[in-house]
Design a protein around this motif. Structure first.
Motif, PDB file in Angstrom:
ATOM      1  N   ILE A  46       0.946  -1.122  -0.034  1.00 24.80           N
ATOM      2  CA  ILE A  46      -0.019  -0.104  -0.009  1.00 24.80           C
ATOM      3  C   ILE A  46       0.678   1.066  -0.060  1.00 24.80           C
ATOM      4  CG2 ILE A  46      -2.018   1.225   1.279  1.00 24.80           C
ATOM      5  CD1 ILE A  46      -2.767  -1.339   2.510  1.00 24.80           C
ATOM      6  N   LYS A  47       0.646   2.258  -1.004  1.00 27.06           N
ATOM      7  CA  LYS A  47       1.307   3.418  -0.895  1.00 27.06           C
ATOM      8  C   LYS A  47       0.123   4.506  -0.354  1.00 27.06           C
ATOM      9  CE  LYS A  47       3.930   6.751  -2.410  1.00 27.06           C
ATOM     10  NZ  LYS A  47       5.363   6.776  -1.718  1.00 27.06           N
ATOM     11  N   ARG A  48       0.292   5.053   0.628  1.00 26.60           N
ATOM     12  CA  ARG A  48      -0.686   5.919   1.401  1.00 26.60           C
ATOM     13  C   ARG A  48       0.056   7.292   1.797  1.00 26.60           C
ATOM     14  NH1 ARG A  48      -2.190   3.999   7.287  1.00 26.60           N
ATOM     15  NH2 ARG A  48      -2.449   6.223   7.481  1.00 26.60           N
ATOM     16  N   ASP A  49      -0.944   8.115   2.076  1.00 24.64           N
ATOM     17  CA  ASP A  49      -0.481   9.184   3.247  1.00 24.64           C
ATOM     18  C   ASP A  49      -1.023   9.243   4.413  1.00 24.64           C
ATOM     19  OD1 ASP A  49      -2.790  10.200   2.492  1.00 24.64           O
ATOM     20  OD2 ASP A  49      -2.016  11.627   0.804  1.00 24.64           O
ATOM     21  N   GLU A  50      -1.339  10.156   5.310  1.00 24.43           N
ATOM     22  CA  GLU A  50      -2.178  10.095   6.494  1.00 24.43           C
ATOM     23  C   GLU A  50      -3.485  10.150   6.198  1.00 24.43           C
ATOM     24  OE1 GLU A  50      -0.826  10.146   9.622  1.00 24.43           O
ATOM     25  OE2 GLU A  50       1.028   9.859   8.640  1.00 24.43           O
ATOM     26  N   LYS A  51      -4.166  10.336   5.277  1.00 24.16           N
ATOM     27  CA  LYS A  51      -5.607  10.325   5.034  1.00 24.16           C
ATOM     28  C   LYS A  51      -6.229   9.312   3.819  1.00 24.16           C
ATOM     29  CE  LYS A  51      -6.049  14.939   6.521  1.00 24.16           C
ATOM     30  NZ  LYS A  51      -6.985  16.242   6.130  1.00 24.16           N
ATOM     31  N   SER A  52      -5.285   8.655   3.103  1.00 29.35           N
ATOM     32  CA  SER A  52      -5.795   8.272   1.697  1.00 29.35           C
ATOM     33  C   SER A  52      -4.915   7.207   1.288  1.00 29.35           C
ATOM     34  CB  SER A  52      -5.805   9.214   0.368  1.00 29.35           C
ATOM     35  OG  SER A  52      -6.741  10.176   0.739  1.00 29.35           O
ATOM     36  N   ILE A  53      -5.667   6.031   0.659  1.00 20.98           N
ATOM     37  CA  ILE A  53      -4.936   5.058   0.114  1.00 20.98           C
ATOM     38  C   ILE A  53      -4.596   5.638  -1.185  1.00 20.98           C
ATOM     39  CG2 ILE A  53      -4.929   2.677  -0.661  1.00 20.98           C
ATOM     40  CD1 ILE A  53      -6.434   2.004   1.978  1.00 20.98           C
ATOM     41  N   LEU A  54      -3.365   5.946  -1.803  1.00 17.27           N
ATOM     42  CA  LEU A  54      -2.981   6.247  -3.078  1.00 17.27           C
ATOM     43  C   LEU A  54      -3.089   5.255  -3.945  1.00 17.27           C
ATOM     44  CD1 LEU A  54      -0.334   8.942  -1.652  1.00 17.27           C
ATOM     45  CD2 LEU A  54      -2.751   9.192  -2.199  1.00 17.27           C
ATOM     46  N   ASP A  55      -2.321   4.197  -3.628  1.00 18.13           N
ATOM     47  CA  ASP A  55      -2.175   2.999  -4.585  1.00 18.13           C
ATOM     48  C   ASP A  55      -2.067   1.892  -3.670  1.00 18.13           C
ATOM     49  OD1 ASP A  55      -2.050   1.487  -7.040  1.00 18.13           O
ATOM     50  OD2 ASP A  55      -0.142   2.510  -7.661  1.00 18.13           O
ATOM     51  N   VAL A  56      -2.524   0.578  -4.296  1.00 15.59           N
ATOM     52  CA  VAL A  56      -2.490  -0.551  -3.511  1.00 15.59           C
ATOM     53  C   VAL A  56      -2.295  -1.954  -4.638  1.00 15.59           C
ATOM     54  CG1 VAL A  56      -5.095  -0.713  -3.590  1.00 15.59           C
ATOM     55  CG2 VAL A  56      -3.816  -2.195  -2.037  1.00 15.59           C
ATOM     56  N   MET A  57      -1.281  -2.726  -4.336  1.00 14.44           N
ATOM     57  CA  MET A  57      -1.376  -4.007  -5.300  1.00 14.44           C
ATOM     58  C   MET A  57      -1.230  -5.257  -4.285  1.00 14.44           C
ATOM     59  SD  MET A  57       1.188  -2.749  -8.174  1.00 14.44           S
ATOM     60  CE  MET A  57       0.598  -4.029  -9.376  1.00 14.44           C
ATOM     61  N   PHE A  58      -1.190  -6.362  -4.564  1.00 15.37           N
ATOM     62  CA  PHE A  58      -1.261  -7.465  -3.994  1.00 15.37           C
ATOM     63  C   PHE A  58      -0.779  -8.837  -4.742  1.00 15.37           C
ATOM     64  CE2 PHE A  58      -4.981  -8.526  -6.394  1.00 15.37           C
ATOM     65  CZ  PHE A  58      -4.974  -9.675  -6.397  1.00 15.37           C
ATOM     66  N   GLY A  59      -0.097  -9.761  -3.919  1.00 16.73           N
ATOM     67  CA  GLY A  59       0.135 -10.959  -4.541  1.00 16.73           C
ATOM     68  C   GLY A  59      -0.368 -12.191  -3.652  1.00 16.73           C
ATOM     69  N   THR A  60      -0.288 -13.592  -4.374  1.00 15.64           N
ATOM     70  CA  THR A  60      -0.820 -14.624  -3.433  1.00 15.64           C
ATOM     71  C   THR A  60      -0.118 -15.745  -4.242  1.00 15.64           C
ATOM     72  OG1 THR A  60      -2.673 -15.573  -2.724  1.00 15.64           O
ATOM     73  CG2 THR A  60      -2.887 -14.624  -4.724  1.00 15.64           C
ATOM     74  N   ASN A  61       0.090 -16.701  -3.156  1.00 15.68           N
ATOM     75  CA  ASN A  61       0.199 -17.990  -3.623  1.00 15.68           C
ATOM     76  C   ASN A  61      -1.047 -18.835  -3.570  1.00 15.68           C
ATOM     77  OD1 ASN A  61       0.198 -18.631  -1.032  1.00 15.68           O
ATOM     78  ND2 ASN A  61       1.894 -19.970  -0.802  1.00 15.68           N
ATOM     79  N   GLY A  62      -2.106 -18.330  -3.291  1.00 15.79           N
ATOM     80  CA  GLY A  62      -3.295 -18.953  -3.125  1.00 15.79           C
ATOM     81  C   GLY A  62      -4.123 -19.198  -4.403  1.00 15.79           C
ATOM     82  N   THR A  63      -5.271 -19.574  -4.168  1.00 15.43           N
ATOM     83  CA  THR A  63      -6.330 -19.857  -5.243  1.00 15.43           C
ATOM     84  C   THR A  63      -6.694 -18.944  -6.295  1.00 15.43           C
ATOM     85  OG1 THR A  63      -8.135 -19.713  -4.097  1.00 15.43           O
ATOM     86  CG2 THR A  63      -7.036 -21.972  -3.960  1.00 15.43           C
ATOM     87  N   GLN A  64      -7.287 -19.282  -7.350  1.00 11.21           N
ATOM     88  CA  GLN A  64      -7.746 -18.230  -8.300  1.00 11.21           C
ATOM     89  C   GLN A  64      -8.859 -17.430  -7.629  1.00 11.21           C
ATOM     90  OE1 GLN A  64      -7.212 -17.517 -11.603  1.00 11.21           O
ATOM     91  NE2 GLN A  64      -8.267 -15.745 -11.311  1.00 11.21           N
ATOM     92  N   ASP A  65      -9.718 -17.985  -6.641  1.00 15.11           N
ATOM     93  CA  ASP A  65     -10.383 -17.452  -5.758  1.00 15.11           C
ATOM     94  C   ASP A  65      -9.846 -16.324  -4.773  1.00 15.11           C
ATOM     95  OD1 ASP A  65     -12.968 -17.156  -4.764  1.00 15.11           O
ATOM     96  OD2 ASP A  65     -12.620 -18.530  -3.021  1.00 15.11           O
TER      97      ASP A  65
END
Length: 177
Positions: A46-65
């Protein structure tokens, strides 16, 4: 009925083309939600400042779900206020707990050999959502810890499951080989 169709279309879109998948190089906080029973995880950047989420990405080794749910969730909170994202997470967590509670008790067949008597109950969908929400909470905790002077690459949290047929948390025991 039209709302249901819109929801199904949105889920299908994220299933076929997940959004926000990958590593965010300049993240302010990184959280990991781990399911120790399956060794699956979601990592949220998460890229954020004190008030907002500016950008977010994720990764997983889990299922398609897990990937689909991560895509949906990150799109929900991207650009949102921190307060709004936390409220969204809390509401989804409440739905998740209700979903865990609605899982029917497993069937027991005492005529089968020990270790095979209890029917397996799948919580895969719930656990996938749980890892996504836990990764978000871990990222928020990582941000707070960094602000407090703790220097670490990421913050990890284990998911917590409550068995629907028990008043205690689920316990996973490895079967002896």
């Amino acid at each position: 009925m039209n709302e249901q169709k819109e929801i199904e279309t949105e889920i299908g879109k994220h299933l076929m083309q997940p959004e926000n998948y990958g590593k965010l190089e300049d993240a302010d906080c990184v959280g990991v939600g781990i399911d120790h029973a399956t060794k699956s995880y979601v990592i949220m950047y998460i890229k954020r400042d004190e008030k907002s989420i500016l950008d977010v990405m994720f990764g997983t080794n889990g299922t398609q779900d897990t990937t689909t749910l991560g895509s949906l969730f990150t799109e929900m909170i991207k650009g949102d206020s921190i307060e709004g994202a936390i409220e969204t997470t809390s509401a989804l967590d409440k739905d998740l707990q209700e979903s865990y509670a609605a899982i029917p008790a497993p069937k027991v067949d005492a005529t089968k050999p020990e270790g095979e008597q209890v029917e397996r109950v799948s919580t895969e969908h719930q656990d996938s959502a749980n890892m996504v929400l836990t990764a978000f909470r871990a990222a928020m905790r990582h941000y707070d810890r960094k602000k407090g002077g703790i220097d670490e690459e990421q913050f990890e949290m284990s998911i917590v499951k409550t068995c629907p047929y028990s008043t205690t948390e689920c316990h996973f025991v490895k079967k002896e080989s």
